[in-house]
Write a protein that holds these residues in place. Structure first.
Motif, PDB file in Angstrom:
ATOM      1  N   ASN A 296      35.306  37.634  48.005  1.00 31.76           N
ATOM      2  CA  ASN A 296      36.469  38.459  48.352  1.00 31.76           C
ATOM      3  C   ASN A 296      37.771  37.838  47.886  1.00 31.76           C
ATOM      4  N   ASN A 297      38.794  38.676  47.886  1.00 37.17           N
ATOM      5  CA  ASN A 297      40.167  38.311  47.555  1.00 37.17           C
ATOM      6  C   ASN A 297      40.341  37.976  46.073  1.00 37.17           C
ATOM      7  N   VAL A 298      39.452  38.487  45.232  1.00 38.03           N
ATOM      8  CA  VAL A 298      39.563  38.310  43.791  1.00 38.03           C
ATOM      9  C   VAL A 298      40.410  39.461  43.257  1.00 38.03           C
ATOM     10  N   PRO A 299      41.438  39.194  42.448  1.00 36.43           N
ATOM     11  CA  PRO A 299      42.291  40.277  41.967  1.00 36.43           C
ATOM     12  C   PRO A 299      41.525  41.242  41.068  1.00 36.43           C
ATOM     13  N   GLU A 300      41.921  42.494  41.091  1.00 36.42           N
ATOM     14  CA  GLU A 300      41.276  43.490  40.231  1.00 36.42           C
ATOM     15  C   GLU A 300      41.705  43.338  38.783  1.00 36.42           C
ATOM     16  N   THR A 301      42.909  42.842  38.563  1.00 38.58           N
ATOM     17  CA  THR A 301      43.372  42.556  37.206  1.00 38.58           C
ATOM     18  C   THR A 301      43.930  41.146  37.178  1.00 38.58           C
ATOM     19  N   ALA A 302      43.775  40.508  36.029  1.00 39.38           N
ATOM     20  CA  ALA A 302      44.288  39.144  35.873  1.00 39.38           C
ATOM     21  C   ALA A 302      44.479  38.866  34.396  1.00 39.38           C
ATOM     22  N   GLY A 303      45.387  37.967  34.093  1.00 38.86           N
ATOM     23  CA  GLY A 303      45.552  37.540  32.715  1.00 38.86           C
ATOM     24  C   GLY A 303      44.290  36.845  32.250  1.00 38.86           C
ATOM     25  N   ASN A 304      43.782  37.217  31.099  1.00 39.80           N
ATOM     26  CA  ASN A 304      42.523  36.680  30.612  1.00 39.80           C
ATOM     27  C   ASN A 304      42.780  35.955  29.297  1.00 39.80           C
ATOM     28  N   ASP A 305      43.259  34.724  29.401  1.00 32.87           N
ATOM     29  CA  ASP A 305      43.649  33.999  28.212  1.00 32.87           C
ATOM     30  C   ASP A 305      43.617  32.502  28.518  1.00 32.87           C
ATOM     31  N   TRP A 306      43.179  31.712  27.560  1.00 35.01           N
ATOM     32  CA  TRP A 306      43.090  30.285  27.804  1.00 35.01           C
ATOM     33  C   TRP A 306      44.448  29.650  28.094  1.00 35.01           C
ATOM     34  N   PRO A 307      45.547  30.003  27.374  1.00 35.38           N
ATOM     35  CA  PRO A 307      46.825  29.386  27.731  1.00 35.38           C
ATOM     36  C   PRO A 307      47.250  29.663  29.174  1.00 35.38           C
ATOM     37  N   LEU A 308      46.740  30.745  29.760  1.00 32.78           N
ATOM     38  CA  LEU A 308      47.061  31.036  31.157  1.00 32.78           C
ATOM     39  C   LEU A 308      46.131  30.293  32.110  1.00 32.78           C
ATOM     40  N   ARG A 309      45.184  29.578  31.554  1.00 37.63           N
ATOM     41  CA  ARG A 309      44.201  28.801  32.313  1.00 37.63           C
ATOM     42  C   ARG A 309      43.387  29.680  33.265  1.00 37.63           C
ATOM     43  N   THR A 310      42.873  30.764  32.715  1.00 40.33           N
ATOM     44  CA  THR A 310      42.028  31.657  33.482  1.00 40.33           C
ATOM     45  C   THR A 310      40.877  30.840  34.068  1.00 40.33           C
ATOM     46  N   PRO A 311      40.483  30.977  35.291  1.00 39.43           N
ATOM     47  CA  PRO A 311      40.837  31.990  36.275  1.00 39.43           C
ATOM     48  C   PRO A 311      41.969  31.572  37.208  1.00 39.43           C
ATOM     49  N   ASN A 312      42.697  30.535  36.865  1.00 40.83           N
ATOM     50  CA  ASN A 312      43.729  30.023  37.778  1.00 40.83           C
ATOM     51  C   ASN A 312      44.800  31.046  38.123  1.00 40.83           C
ATOM     52  N   THR A 313      45.030  32.023  37.263  1.00 40.32           N
ATOM     53  CA  THR A 313      46.043  33.036  37.563  1.00 40.32           C
ATOM     54  C   THR A 313      45.592  33.962  38.684  1.00 40.32           C
ATOM     55  N   GLY A 314      44.322  33.921  39.040  1.00 42.91           N
ATOM     56  CA  GLY A 314      43.794  34.737  40.145  1.00 42.91           C
ATOM     57  C   GLY A 314      43.747  33.980  41.460  1.00 42.91           C
ATOM     58  N   PHE A 315      44.304  32.767  41.473  1.00 40.25           N
ATOM     59  CA  PHE A 315      44.359  31.932  42.675  1.00 40.25           C
ATOM     60  C   PHE A 315      42.983  31.759  43.331  1.00 40.25           C
ATOM     61  N   PRO A 316      42.030  31.128  42.628  1.00 38.32           N
ATOM     62  CA  PRO A 316      40.678  30.980  43.164  1.00 38.32           C
ATOM     63  C   PRO A 316      40.610  30.189  44.471  1.00 38.32           C
ATOM     64  N   GLU A 317      41.641  29.415  44.768  1.00 39.89           N
ATOM     65  CA  GLU A 317      41.634  28.671  46.041  1.00 39.89           C
ATOM     66  C   GLU A 317      41.718  29.606  47.239  1.00 39.89           C
ATOM     67  N   GLN A 318      42.023  30.878  46.991  1.00 41.61           N
ATOM     68  CA  GLN A 318      42.101  31.853  48.091  1.00 41.61           C
ATOM     69  C   GLN A 318      40.913  32.793  48.125  1.00 41.61           C
ATOM     70  N   TRP A 319      39.944  32.605  47.244  1.00 42.42           N
ATOM     71  CA  TRP A 319      38.737  33.435  47.261  1.00 42.42           C
ATOM     72  C   TRP A 319      37.835  32.936  48.389  1.00 42.42           C
ATOM     73  N   PHE A 320      37.048  33.825  48.926  1.00 39.06           N
ATOM     74  CA  PHE A 320      36.132  33.416  50.000  1.00 39.06           C
ATOM     75  C   PHE A 320      34.909  34.334  49.993  1.00 39.06           C
ATOM     76  N   TYR A 321      33.829  33.829  50.550  1.00 36.65           N
ATOM     77  CA  TYR A 321      32.600  34.608  50.681  1.00 36.65           C
ATOM     78  C   TYR A 321      32.532  35.195  52.099  1.00 36.65           C
ATOM     79  N   SER A 322      32.081  36.429  52.160  1.00 38.80           N
ATOM     80  CA  SER A 322      31.858  37.044  53.465  1.00 38.80           C
ATOM     81  C   SER A 322      30.353  37.058  53.733  1.00 38.80           C
ATOM     82  N   SER A 323      30.005  37.179  54.969  1.00 44.52           N
ATOM     83  CA  SER A 323      28.579  37.183  55.328  1.00 44.52           C
ATOM     84  C   SER A 323      27.949  38.549  55.180  1.00 44.52           C
ATOM     85  N   GLN A 324      28.721  39.571  54.825  1.00 40.96           N
ATOM     86  CA  GLN A 324      28.183  40.920  54.720  1.00 40.96           C
ATOM     87  C   GLN A 324      27.674  41.224  53.356  1.00 40.96           C
TER      88      GLN A 324
END
Length: 79
Positions: A51-79
């Motif tokens: 969860n909490n993965v953005p629907e759109t994100a910059g997809n480019d190495w200079p942007l250091r993908t996936p860092n532009t999607g703030f992966p530190e805020q992603w989480f798994y749900s039990s459902q």
């Protein structure tokens, strides 16, 4: 081949550089599965329950993908 370059005179060094680039271009193989994706809406693959993965994100190495999607805020749900 490339290790000789620094010790050569400029004209020979340039010729050697052109030969190296020609070899790279002629022997470069690429298997395009998805291709280049637009910067704003890249290809995003997300596992079910993540969860909490953005629907759109910059997809480019200079942007250091996936860092532009703030992966530190992603989480798994039990459902």
């Amino acid at each position: 081949m490339h290790k000789r370059g620094p010790g050569l005179p400029a004209a020979e060094r340039n010729a050697l550089g052109k030969e190296i680039y020609r070899t790279i271009v002629e022997n470069q193989y690429n298997i395009g599965i998805v291709g280049l994706s637009p910067m704003v809406q890249g290809v995003i693959v997300v596992k079910n329950g993540l969860n909490n993965v953005p629907e759109t994100a910059g997809n480019d190495w200079p942007l250091r993908t996936p860092n532009t999607g703030f992966p530190e805020q992603w989480f798994y749900s039990s459902q």
